[in-house]
Design a protein around this motif. Structure first.
Motif, PDB file in Angstrom:
ATOM      1  N   GLU A   1      26.634 -33.465  21.696  1.00 40.81           N
ATOM      2  CA  GLU A   1      26.631 -33.918  23.078  1.00 40.81           C
ATOM      3  C   GLU A   1      25.224 -33.862  23.669  1.00 40.81           C
ATOM      4  O   GLU A   1      24.782 -34.801  24.332  1.00 40.81           O
ATOM      5  N   ALA A   2      24.527 -32.767  23.397  1.00 41.98           N
ATOM      6  CA  ALA A   2      23.162 -32.654  23.925  1.00 41.98           C
ATOM      7  C   ALA A   2      22.302 -33.800  23.420  1.00 41.98           C
ATOM      8  O   ALA A   2      21.586 -34.448  24.198  1.00 41.98           O
ATOM      9  N   ALA A   3      22.389 -34.084  22.137  1.00 39.81           N
ATOM     10  CA  ALA A   3      21.577 -35.153  21.576  1.00 39.81           C
ATOM     11  C   ALA A   3      21.964 -36.496  22.189  1.00 39.81           C
ATOM     12  O   ALA A   3      21.094 -37.296  22.549  1.00 39.81           O
ATOM     13  N   ALA A   4      23.265 -36.722  22.322  1.00 32.66           N
ATOM     14  CA  ALA A   4      23.715 -38.000  22.867  1.00 32.66           C
ATOM     15  C   ALA A   4      23.191 -38.196  24.279  1.00 32.66           C
ATOM     16  O   ALA A   4      22.774 -39.299  24.650  1.00 32.66           O
ATOM     17  N   ARG A   5      23.179 -37.121  25.049  1.00 31.32           N
ATOM     18  CA  ARG A   5      22.707 -37.248  26.422  1.00 31.32           C
ATOM     19  C   ARG A   5      21.237 -37.661  26.458  1.00 31.32           C
ATOM     20  O   ARG A   5      20.865 -38.619  27.136  1.00 31.32           O
ATOM     21  N   THR A   6      20.403 -36.968  25.702  1.00 33.12           N
ATOM     22  CA  THR A   6      18.989 -37.329  25.778  1.00 33.12           C
ATOM     23  C   THR A   6      18.745 -38.732  25.229  1.00 33.12           C
ATOM     24  O   THR A   6      17.925 -39.480  25.776  1.00 33.12           O
ATOM     25  N   VAL A   7      19.473 -39.109  24.167  1.00 34.25           N
ATOM     26  CA  VAL A   7      19.273 -40.447  23.624  1.00 34.25           C
ATOM     27  C   VAL A   7      19.632 -41.503  24.669  1.00 34.25           C
ATOM     28  O   VAL A   7      18.894 -42.479  24.870  1.00 34.25           O
TER      29      VAL A   7
END
Lengths: 214, 214
Positions: free
Chosen positions: A68-74
DNA sequence: ACTAGTTTGAACCAATGAGTTCAGATCGGT
DNA sequence: ACCGATCTGAACTCATTGGTTCAAACTAGT
């Protein structure tokens, strides 16, 4: 810039939780979910194994949160890439081309490729990753672009039409050919090739949706 | 319709090898490589575990061969979908639309989705799967379509241009929007929605590459 | 019916890895 | 300097699983 859920207490050095999530994402990206072992994640994050279990109960929830963290920044990066369409005083073609180029760059980015791979591979084993896709997925980018295109249409810089459809097909024209050429994100694509892809995408987009035909 | 490499000897009931490869693909598709256990593959194929190891030495080679077989049939289906472009006597728009629709159908097919997922997820752990991608990947479909488009250009049914680029963008216009809408292949897409996507793709393709603008 | 090759089931080995426990080190705040 | 909380490292438990072994059953061709 506090993380979504702060560390269990207010103190405890620099937030280990963040380091764990980032390390976890890197390891998951390299190995996939099942192949990644928690010990290696702990090493990558510079942390002991029990600390990992202290912050995130499970391997599964560890995975979910890292994803989720990665998806948000992407998603944030991609949305930011639409910026030039905001107050575009210069030529529309140039603006579109630079936006397309930036989107292609981001699409090739390691983080982005890894995220796509992980979502694709583990979506069966983690049905609730679908929430992540729905919240931070390509659908959101489509909507944001459709907003910009609608403004351009209202301003008379683009013929009136269905902005959602135009956005959808613009993105398809931009990233579709890349997907095929980059062989699953393994072949590195040169900057000039990206530039050329961006120009080609904008060219046919304007042929179909612009008003300069004839 | 003999398999690529026949069973180790000429006899041995109906070729078990085929059953093993198909069962293996189904299980790998459901579980991913690491999560899939050989025992379950054996069960799925209706075969005992040692038989699996008898035909295919490793879990890894089992995976490779299952993947290759699936990739071959998927590519064949997609190439066959281009058939109508061969001797198209009827209207170009209708032919393109039916081809696009067929491609979308195939893209939604379980086998196709599973193959994409598996390639995406395990390409890091199996670098030689790249050979499979290169041999049976989207690149091949691009080339075949470029051939057809070149013929249409020569026949004067399409303005002259770069057939490779046209093919690349046609396919992007067709499957790109689907990819975004289907949420990683989990949301089922209705036939009418597919039809509508196909028509939209052909519409903008002809606006950009056809000769009927104006 | 005989033989040769294949399949089967079950047990077995070794390795891997998730998750836990615990005593001792470390750190922040007072 | 002290205290309470967190972090650490190592060892441990337990389940899973890849791969093998072997004797018994089966199957086909003669």
């Amino acid at each position: 810039m506090t993380p979504a859920r702060p560390s269990t207490t207010s103190h405890g050095r620099i937030d280990k939780r963040q380091a764990i999530l980032e390390g976890a994402f890197r390891v998951f990206a390299r190995q996939g979910y099942a192949q990644a072992c928690v010990q290696e994640i702990a090493n990558e994050a510079g942390v002991a194994k029990p600390t990992v279990y202290n912050h995130l109960t499970d391997k599964a929830t560890l995975f979910r949160h890292a994803l989720e963290a990665a998806a948000r920044t992407v998603l944030e990066e991609r949305l930011a890439a639409l910026g030039p369409l905001q107050g575009s005083a210069e030529g529309l073609r140039e603006t579109l081309t630079s936006v397309a180029y930036r989107l292609l760059q981001l699409h090739c980015d390691d983080r982005s490729c890894a995220l796509r791979r992980l979502l694709y591979s583990e979506i069966n084993k983690f049905p609730d990753s679908l929430d992540i896709v729905r919240q931070y997925g390509p659908h959101r980018l489509n909507e944001a672009l459709a907003d910009r295109l609608a403004r351009l249409m209202l301003a008379g810089r683009l013929p009136t039409g269905d902005p959602a459809r135009a956005a959808e097909q613009f993105i398809a024209l931009v990233v579709g050919p890349l997907e095929a050429r980059s062989e699953m994100g393994t072949r590195p694509i040169s900057g000039s090739e990206l530039r050329e892809l961006a120009e080609a995408a904008v060219r046919t987009f304007l042929l179909a949706f612009g008003d300069q035909h004839v």
